[in-house]
Design an enzyme around this catalytic site. Sequence first.
Site, PDB file in Angstrom:
ATOM      1  N   CYS A 454     -26.691   1.738  39.274  1.00 49.10           N
ATOM      2  CA  CYS A 454     -26.559   0.285  40.106  1.00 49.10           C
ATOM      3  C   CYS A 454     -26.090  -0.631  41.412  1.00 49.10           C
ATOM      4  O   CYS A 454     -26.574  -1.482  41.178  1.00 49.10           O
ATOM      5  CB  CYS A 454     -26.392  -0.767  38.339  1.00 49.10           C
ATOM      6  SG  CYS A 454     -24.401   0.433  37.739  1.00 49.10           S
ATOM      7  N   HIS A 827     -20.999  -1.494  34.693  1.00 50.52           N
ATOM      8  CA  HIS A 827     -22.473  -1.184  35.502  1.00 50.52           C
ATOM      9  C   HIS A 827     -22.503  -2.911  36.372  1.00 50.52           C
ATOM     10  O   HIS A 827     -21.908  -3.516  36.300  1.00 50.52           O
ATOM     11  CB  HIS A 827     -23.730  -1.440  34.147  1.00 50.52           C
ATOM     12  CG  HIS A 827     -24.752  -2.086  34.547  1.00 50.52           C
ATOM     13  ND1 HIS A 827     -25.469  -1.289  35.179  1.00 50.52           N
ATOM     14  CD2 HIS A 827     -25.532  -2.680  33.990  1.00 50.52           C
ATOM     15  CE1 HIS A 827     -26.180  -1.178  35.112  1.00 50.52           C
ATOM     16  NE2 HIS A 827     -26.375  -2.775  34.906  1.00 50.52           N
TER      17      HIS A 827
END
Length: 996
Positions: A454, A827
């Site tokens: 990510c 994330h």
Amino acid sequence: MDKILEAVVMSSYPNNVKQGLVRRVIEAAKQPMDSEQCWSMLELSTKLYLTGDTKYKREIGKEVLEVYGHYHPEEFEEFFNVRFLLSLLQEGYGPMGKRSHYVLDYIQLGLQFVLESPSANSIFSLLRIEVLRKVCERPSPKQCAKISKLLIQHPQCIPTGKHQLLFCQQLIRCIGQFQCVSEGEEEIMEFLEQVNKVSGLLQRIWRTQTSAILPSLKELFTIISSTEEQEAPSNALASVVQFVPLELMDGVIRNLTNDDSITDVQMMMAIGRMIDWVSWPLGKNIDKWIIALLKGLAAVKKFSILIEVTLSKIEKVFSKLLYPIVREGALSVLQYMLLSFQHSHEAFHLLLPHIPRLVASLKKEDSNSATSSLEQLAELIHCMFFRFSGFPDLYEPVLEAVKALPIPNEDRIKHLLGQNAWTSQKNELACFYPRLASKSETGKIGLINLGNTCYMNSIIQSLFMASDFRHSVLNLTEGNSQPLMTKLQWLFAFLEHSQRPAISPESFLSASWPPWFTPGAQQDCSEYLKYLLDRLHEEEKTGKRIYQKLKESSLMSQAVEQHYLNKTLIEKMFGGKMMTKIRCLKCLNVSSREEAFTDLSLAFPPSDRNVSGSTPVLPVEEIGPQFIEPPENAGQLMGSPWILRKAPKASDHAAPPTSVETLGFQEPGEAANPSRGNDVGVDAAKDPLSTFGEQACAPKDSKSVPDLINYFLSPERLTAENKYHCEKCASLQDAEKVAELTEGPHYLILTLLRFSFDPRTMKRKKILDNVSIPVVLKLPILVAPEETEEFCQRGKDGAVPGSGFMTVVYDLCSVVVHSGISSESGHYYCYSRECTDTVPHGQPRDGVPKPASEKQLDFEIQWYLFNDTRVSFSSFESVSNVTSFFPKDTAYVLFYRQRPGRQSCLLHEALAEAGRLHGEPSLHKDLMEAISKDNILFLQEQEKEARNRAAYISALPKSPLWWRDLDRDKDDDSSSGGCSPAAGGGGSGSFHGLVF
């Protein structure tokens, strides 16, 4: 006597009168009498018991039978013979079409009087055969319950040997066909009691004959895995599983999941039907069996089955949390389903619309069960927030619903996620990432996460949304000898023209991978960005030039033209320059060094230093989210780098938040010079750019991006161990260091240094401070005298020649957010929008047509949220508030785009000229062919996926009514009873919906 009894029973006398006469007949029956009279009375009592049209008549028949069985055993044994029982069981009793339903009750009643008789064994043998025949005929639940009651009371009648095994299998098939035809609560309770009697018989058999368990379970699996078009087997089968010893579970599950003869469709059908059993109110250990089978399928990597079943059943399981009677088991299954489904957010997101309503219902119930379930549900939700961060727009209503409930710590969350994952090898699930049928409604394309990538996806999307950079990359010519830039061009082209909802950046990842990064581990997106830009810059710099030269303005001087031609694309788009000056505080000698940068790393000031409350060091300003018309002299120059403007008072609402600017060095004790009328930001009326500053003002104790830039540009004292070696003094001296921006990049990248090494824990910790982000930013750029003169000659602003600072305005275009508390975990996702040049006064620039959006306010420019494969519409409000709702989600890397101004006019004009000449970037032939082929391939994949999915979905048990549970709770607040959503509530309708 039989005639007398019959006449009394059939008479119209009141029952109390009849009862007295019957008593006298029964008392007389206790006396000795001949065999013929006994037979007559037994025949009459049999007739009354089996065909009596009232309960009273059947009761009399039963009473007489019991008296004769007790006082006339020989006659009773002779009457209750094998031939008579065979006739009853095979032909029934009574007129055709109205056969008695009480034959089994009659036999059970009579058996107690012949147990010690010589004919008992013959009767038992007969019944062992007949009960097997009966269950093979699939009797009703009521009849099946009577058989079970008979066999439990008289186990001698249970079939033996092979017949016993067959009997168990057929009994399970009977249960599989049980249906409750009534919705009345009494009838449902009666049905549940009947099912319990039948399953209780199986338990009794298995307890004495354990060898019958596994064949019985095999028959059960055959029933629930059947894919033939027929009515779904009854949830009553759940009652069978509860009696299987748990010590057999591992072996049973292992055999099932490793049986090659069981197809995936059959297995999916079976597990789907088992999950439906969570609604069975009287089952025990059902949740354990469901979870064990799910784990068994994960162990043999049957991920496609697990995914389809989870996505099709999780909402129904969730809806059962409304009912206290099945809540515990449903919650266990739900927890495993969610905690194991870690490759994608799909399953969790299916539940998001229903969570607030369920939480409200459980709070209203106010019971121990509801309170415990709320706490477990909140823990589960926070685990999902942690695992699938980056969806603030979807999570806000859910977060609001559970905000008052306990929040688990990160260690607890990691423990739950770690022990429930299907596999520790994330690459095994790569092909199962969210299947999106079509592009996002935004028209944008997502990027597939290839295992903690990510960090790369968010950077790629931010670079892609930098439209000037994207167009330049897409316009690159073929055969440019720059492999990494070529791969970026291909990636951008697919993001622009692919029909897929998300594409895989695998090729670009392998090409741009920093060699020190650990595969599969989370990385720092800022570190990746710096490495990527440096690689691209060095590739071009060493001669592998790919950038097609832009047509330069004829007004551009030869020196400046050469300056721009020598720049690489990365320098043109992201490159800026900074002058670092160090002044010796003894001799006041100043040494300076200019260096290039592609991003500014902004540290947080110490907690004891209040940058926003004190006099700002440099004139960095933020502007509210409006479309702002620059003044006519848009490139204002400050006449002196030593000017200090007066700080506004807190009560002065008209003053901009950062209207104080200190440039260069200031002598200790030297008073600030008063501002002159032509200085930037001196007068709000004379500087429209400053008049909007108040609207972006952050709370008093919070920090803002201008605060961090001011801190970055503020003078730093070099003393003690950090003393400066002054060449003039030829010794270490106290000194002062200051940084000044001398060239503003076209795209300004700001990295907020949130990660610092903690020597106590030996880990990098994260600064979670909320930082307000201005949508428009003013930056001071130091301008050399010769540049000032050139700008003044070309411009219309009449700026005063001489050394000074120029204000450059930047518009926010991307924000990369890190969710988590450590750089090694968490994330990344990003907010982005496309910033393009606007024409402030409605006048076209030398033939360049006005953009259609020039009249739009700045905050109306559409924002997008990029979170790996998911792309959604968003807003600047969401960007601004994300940390308020989710404290671990903090802005990390910011992209700003420079507005057209004096310093940037050369590049802007070049880009505008390229836009006029080329319009939309035209891709070279090979790239266009590759995209076309992939789009055709995607259509073929869609067709194949649709066929396969249709086969899977058609095989799944239908549960079309699951949502009624939640809808009923919303509409029916007055229900009451033990099985309803409310504390004691539930009408018969809701109970029926629960079980069936």
